[in-house]
Design an enzyme around this catalytic site. Structure first.
Site, PDB file in Angstrom:
ATOM      1  N   LYS A   1       0.819  -1.219   0.000  1.00  0.00           N
ATOM      2  CA  LYS A   1       0.000   0.000   0.000  1.00  0.00           C
ATOM      3  C   LYS A   1       0.853   1.270   0.000  1.00  0.00           C
ATOM      4  O   LYS A   1       0.431   2.294  -0.546  1.00  0.00           O
ATOM      5  CB  LYS A   1      -0.946  -0.016   1.193  1.00  0.00           C
ATOM      6  CG  LYS A   1      -2.049  -1.062   1.074  1.00  0.00           C
ATOM      7  CD  LYS A   1      -3.078  -0.941   2.184  1.00  0.00           C
ATOM      8  CE  LYS A   1      -4.196  -1.952   1.983  1.00  0.00           C
ATOM      9  NZ  LYS A   1      -5.235  -1.849   3.032  1.00  0.00           N
TER      10      LYS A   1
ATOM     11  N   LYS B   1     -10.988 -13.302  -8.031  1.00  0.00           N
ATOM     12  CA  LYS B   1     -11.867 -13.413  -6.878  1.00  0.00           C
ATOM     13  C   LYS B   1     -12.928 -12.310  -6.874  1.00  0.00           C
ATOM     14  O   LYS B   1     -12.653 -11.169  -7.239  1.00  0.00           O
ATOM     15  CB  LYS B   1     -11.017 -13.334  -5.601  1.00  0.00           C
ATOM     16  CG  LYS B   1     -11.775 -13.514  -4.304  1.00  0.00           C
ATOM     17  CD  LYS B   1     -10.798 -13.437  -3.131  1.00  0.00           C
ATOM     18  CE  LYS B   1     -11.519 -13.555  -1.798  1.00  0.00           C
ATOM     19  NZ  LYS B   1     -10.563 -13.451  -0.668  1.00  0.00           N
TER      20      LYS B   1
ATOM     21  N   LYS C   1     -15.190  -7.117  -2.660  1.00  0.00           N
ATOM     22  CA  LYS C   1     -16.124  -6.091  -2.203  1.00  0.00           C
ATOM     23  C   LYS C   1     -15.691  -4.692  -2.626  1.00  0.00           C
ATOM     24  O   LYS C   1     -16.441  -3.738  -2.473  1.00  0.00           O
ATOM     25  CB  LYS C   1     -16.295  -6.154  -0.684  1.00  0.00           C
ATOM     26  CG  LYS C   1     -15.033  -5.918   0.131  1.00  0.00           C
ATOM     27  CD  LYS C   1     -15.337  -6.032   1.618  1.00  0.00           C
ATOM     28  CE  LYS C   1     -14.073  -5.813   2.447  1.00  0.00           C
ATOM     29  NZ  LYS C   1     -14.352  -5.767   3.891  1.00  0.00           N
TER      30      LYS C   1
END
Length: 327
Positions: A112, A193, A196
């Site tokens: 990140k 995958k 969300k």
């Protein structure tokens, strides 16, 4: 006496059918075996910029959806991380016993921090906050996927170091590598995958999607040209993904699904998958709407926070004394 587990849920994005099949359903099965502490990791969510209203809504939605999906508040101590005011103080004491090198080597930080050069200090130190969550409740086990084992290993290192320096304060937790639940992939690109945080909503079924919307997504899901209901993720990822969904929601084996639909075409099979998914969504959404703005959730969180706050207070007072921070 039951062993203690701890699970944290970061309220970012929207929960999906993949989250339910791959994770939440596994938690429901585990809740009879252990004493479970289940918390909404809202403080973890602010290590990166967030929309205030979206974060607030996600916190409420996550709690209501987990309960609607079968998480039993009588078998789990459920609370908000930010309700426990001792946690940041404990985290600071642990940060002062954690090395920069340990945190800079954490996989998520390395990934990140590359995405944004102006990352917050919280992005670096949040694994210590995670360790605090675990150590406060004296967790015996932390259910994690293999990719998250590094966080539990860091927690163990911090706890052992603190105990060696100041005396026995913390129980040393163990990672509980969870059985891999059925993996649900994206409906548009079944090679990846279902996420969300996926930008293309057509490939994702949210737990709060209107059933008719979910039906359209399934009916337009990517398949192949063979017209055979056979499970082979390598050569038939789309149809295999739909088989996995049907199998998981009906508790039917893959081979039984193949046998049941051996003479069906893809349209017929998709309609059956859609029926099962829509029935599931209708059931949990009914319970969700009963819960989301109810006093029942407030009471669950209040009771959970009271229990964990007392544990955290005792731990903080012991730590202060052992370090020498007392009058």
């Amino acid at each position: 006496m039951k062993k203690i587990t701890l699970t944290g849920l970061k309220p970012t994005g929207s929960l999906t059918l993949g989250n339910y099949i791959g994770s939440i359903s596994q938690m429901v099965k585990m809740q009879d075996e252990y004493k479970n502490y289940l918390f909404i990791a809202d403080m973890h969510a602010i290590t990166v910029p967030n929309d205030r209203e979206a974060l607030h809504k996600n916190i409420k939605d996550f709690i209501a959806l987990y309960l609607a999906c079968g998480i039993d508040p009588k078998k789990n101590v459920i609370y908000l991380q930010s309700d426990i005011e001792y946690i940041p103080s404990i985290s600071w004491l642990l940060e002062c016993n954690t090395y920069y090198g340990e945190l800079s080597r954490m996989i998520q930080f390395k990934e990140k921090s590359k995405q944004n050069a102006n990352f917050s200090v919280g992005l670096l130190t949040y694994p210590v906050l995670m360790a605090t969550d675990i150590l406060v409740v004296d967790a015996d086990y932390v259910p994690v996927g293999i990719d998250q084992k590094q966080h539990v290993e860091l927690t163990r290192d911090i706890a052992i170091r603190f105990n060696n320096r100041y005396g026995e304060v913390f129980k040393i937790p163990e990672p509980l590598i969870t059985k891999v639940g059925t993996k649900v992939n994206d409906l548009v690109d079944p090679t990846k995958k279902m996420s969300k945080t996926e930008e293309n909503p057509k490939g994702v079924i949210g737990l709060l999607d209107p059933p008719e919307v979910a039906r359209k997504k399934i009916m337009s899901a990517t398949t192949d040209s063979e017209m055979s209901i056979k499970y082979n993720p390598e050569t038939k990822p789309g149809i295999s993904n739909l088989i996995s969904i049907y199998s998981a929601l009906t508790d039917t084996s893959i081979s039984d699904v193949e046998a049941k639909f051996k003479d069906a075409n893809y349209g017929e099979f998709k309609r059956n998958v859609a029926d099962v998914v829509c029935e599931f969504l209708e059931r949990i959404q009914k319970r969700y709407h009963e819960l989301v703005d109810s006093e029942e959730i407030e009471e669950i969180l209040r009771n959970g926070a009271n229990e964990v706050r007392e544990l955290a207070k005792k731990k903080y007072e012991v730590m202060r004394k052992q370090i020498g921070l007392y009058r």
